[in-house]
Design a protein around this motif. Structure first.
Motif, PDB file in Angstrom:
ATOM      1  N   MET A 194       0.838  -1.174   0.000  1.00  0.00           N
ATOM      2  CA  MET A 194       0.000   0.000   0.000  1.00  0.00           C
ATOM      3  C   MET A 194       0.893   1.251   0.000  1.00  0.00           C
ATOM      4  N   ILE A 195       0.485   2.245  -0.729  1.00  0.00           N
ATOM      5  CA  ILE A 195       1.261   3.481  -0.856  1.00  0.00           C
ATOM      6  C   ILE A 195       1.041   4.371   0.359  1.00  0.00           C
ATOM      7  N   ASP A 196       2.133   4.887   0.907  1.00  0.00           N
ATOM      8  CA  ASP A 196       2.063   5.851   2.001  1.00  0.00           C
ATOM      9  C   ASP A 196       2.071   7.241   1.373  1.00  0.00           C
ATOM     10  N   HIS A 197       0.869   7.763   1.102  1.00  0.00           N
ATOM     11  CA  HIS A 197       0.743   9.036   0.394  1.00  0.00           C
ATOM     12  C   HIS A 197       1.359  10.196   1.178  1.00  0.00           C
ATOM     13  N   GLU A 198       1.314  10.119   2.493  1.00  0.00           N
ATOM     14  CA  GLU A 198       1.905  11.189   3.304  1.00  0.00           C
ATOM     15  C   GLU A 198       3.422  11.209   3.152  1.00  0.00           C
ATOM     16  N   ALA A 199       4.036  10.039   3.110  1.00  0.00           N
ATOM     17  CA  ALA A 199       5.490   9.960   2.940  1.00  0.00           C
ATOM     18  C   ALA A 199       5.897  10.443   1.548  1.00  0.00           C
ATOM     19  N   GLU A 219      -0.847  14.149  -3.553  1.00  0.00           N
ATOM     20  CA  GLU A 219      -0.639  13.014  -2.655  1.00  0.00           C
ATOM     21  C   GLU A 219      -1.365  13.225  -1.332  1.00  0.00           C
ATOM     22  N   GLU A 220      -1.345  14.463  -0.835  1.00  0.00           N
ATOM     23  CA  GLU A 220      -2.058  14.740   0.412  1.00  0.00           C
ATOM     24  C   GLU A 220      -3.563  14.566   0.232  1.00  0.00           C
ATOM     25  N   LYS A 221      -4.075  14.948  -0.920  1.00  0.00           N
ATOM     26  CA  LYS A 221      -5.504  14.738  -1.182  1.00  0.00           C
ATOM     27  C   LYS A 221      -5.828  13.249  -1.163  1.00  0.00           C
ATOM     28  N   LEU A 222      -4.944  12.445  -1.712  1.00  0.00           N
ATOM     29  CA  LEU A 222      -5.161  10.999  -1.692  1.00  0.00           C
ATOM     30  C   LEU A 222      -5.124  10.469  -0.261  1.00  0.00           C
ATOM     31  N   ALA A 223      -4.218  11.015   0.542  1.00  0.00           N
ATOM     32  CA  ALA A 223      -4.138  10.585   1.942  1.00  0.00           C
ATOM     33  C   ALA A 223      -5.409  10.975   2.686  1.00  0.00           C
ATOM     34  N   LYS A 269      -8.303  11.327   1.438  1.00  0.00           N
ATOM     35  CA  LYS A 269      -9.429  10.568   0.892  1.00  0.00           C
ATOM     36  C   LYS A 269      -9.535   9.183   1.525  1.00  0.00           C
ATOM     37  N   LYS A 270      -8.401   8.682   2.017  1.00  0.00           N
ATOM     38  CA  LYS A 270      -8.421   7.357   2.629  1.00  0.00           C
ATOM     39  C   LYS A 270      -9.447   7.300   3.748  1.00  0.00           C
ATOM     40  N   GLU A 271     -10.249   6.294   3.722  1.00  0.00           N
ATOM     41  CA  GLU A 271     -11.262   6.129   4.768  1.00  0.00           C
ATOM     42  C   GLU A 271     -10.571   5.864   6.097  1.00  0.00           C
ATOM     43  N   GLY A 272     -11.021   6.584   7.115  1.00  0.00           N
ATOM     44  CA  GLY A 272     -10.461   6.389   8.442  1.00  0.00           C
ATOM     45  C   GLY A 272      -9.185   7.166   8.690  1.00  0.00           C
ATOM     46  N   HIS A 273      -8.744   7.943   7.740  1.00  0.00           N
ATOM     47  CA  HIS A 273      -7.544   8.737   7.942  1.00  0.00           C
ATOM     48  C   HIS A 273      -7.823   9.765   9.030  1.00  0.00           C
ATOM     49  N   PRO A 274      -6.909   9.946   9.993  1.00  0.00           N
ATOM     50  CA  PRO A 274      -7.183  10.852  11.119  1.00  0.00           C
ATOM     51  C   PRO A 274      -7.311  12.318  10.725  1.00  0.00           C
ATOM     52  N   LEU A 275      -6.834  12.687   9.542  1.00  0.00           N
ATOM     53  CA  LEU A 275      -6.889  14.088   9.131  1.00  0.00           C
ATOM     54  C   LEU A 275      -7.965  14.363   8.091  1.00  0.00           C
ATOM     55  N   VAL A 276      -8.887  13.418   7.893  1.00  0.00           N
ATOM     56  CA  VAL A 276      -9.951  13.637   6.922  1.00  0.00           C
ATOM     57  C   VAL A 276     -10.784  14.816   7.386  1.00  0.00           C
ATOM     58  N   ARG A 277     -10.992  15.737   6.479  1.00  0.00           N
ATOM     59  CA  ARG A 277     -11.752  16.940   6.795  1.00  0.00           C
ATOM     60  C   ARG A 277     -13.237  16.628   6.772  1.00  0.00           C
ATOM     61  N   LYS A 278     -13.908  16.963   7.838  1.00  0.00           N
ATOM     62  CA  LYS A 278     -15.341  16.678   7.943  1.00  0.00           C
ATOM     63  C   LYS A 278     -16.183  17.778   7.316  1.00  0.00           C
ATOM     64  N   THR A 279     -15.660  18.996   7.230  1.00  0.00           N
ATOM     65  CA  THR A 279     -16.457  20.120   6.777  1.00  0.00           C
ATOM     66  C   THR A 279     -16.164  20.530   5.344  1.00  0.00           C
TER      67      THR A 279
END
Length: 75
Positions: free
Chosen positions: A1-6, A48-52, A54-64
């Motif tokens: 799996m790709i680490d988009h943040e890295a 890459e950050e957008k992909l990160a 988008k990941k379900e369950g990512h702690p930084l997913v924007r809710k708003t």
């Protein structure tokens, strides 16, 4: 799996390196080319950050805010 943040961090580091190199260029054309390369790496990092995000369950997913605009102006 790709680490988009890295991957994003690596792209930002490369952008920083090209910006530093651009400052060393005496030739304006060369300096501008290095800046364009840096901007391209920044754009890649943003993607890459957008992909990160988008990941379900990512702690930084924007809710708003949608990570990808829908293009029609509607949320």
């Amino acid at each position: 799996m790709i680490d988009h943040e890295a991957v994003a961090k690596r792209y930002r580091d490369q952008a920083e390196e090209f910006r530093a190199k651009s400052e060393l260029m005496r030739d304006e054309t060369a300096r501008n080319q290095y800046e364009k390369i840096a901007e391209s790496f920044e754009s890649l990092a943003d993607n890459e950050e957008k992909l990160a995000f988008k990941k379900e369950g990512h702690p930084l997913v924007r809710k708003t805010q949608e990570p990808f605009p829908t293009g029609d102006g509607c949320p």
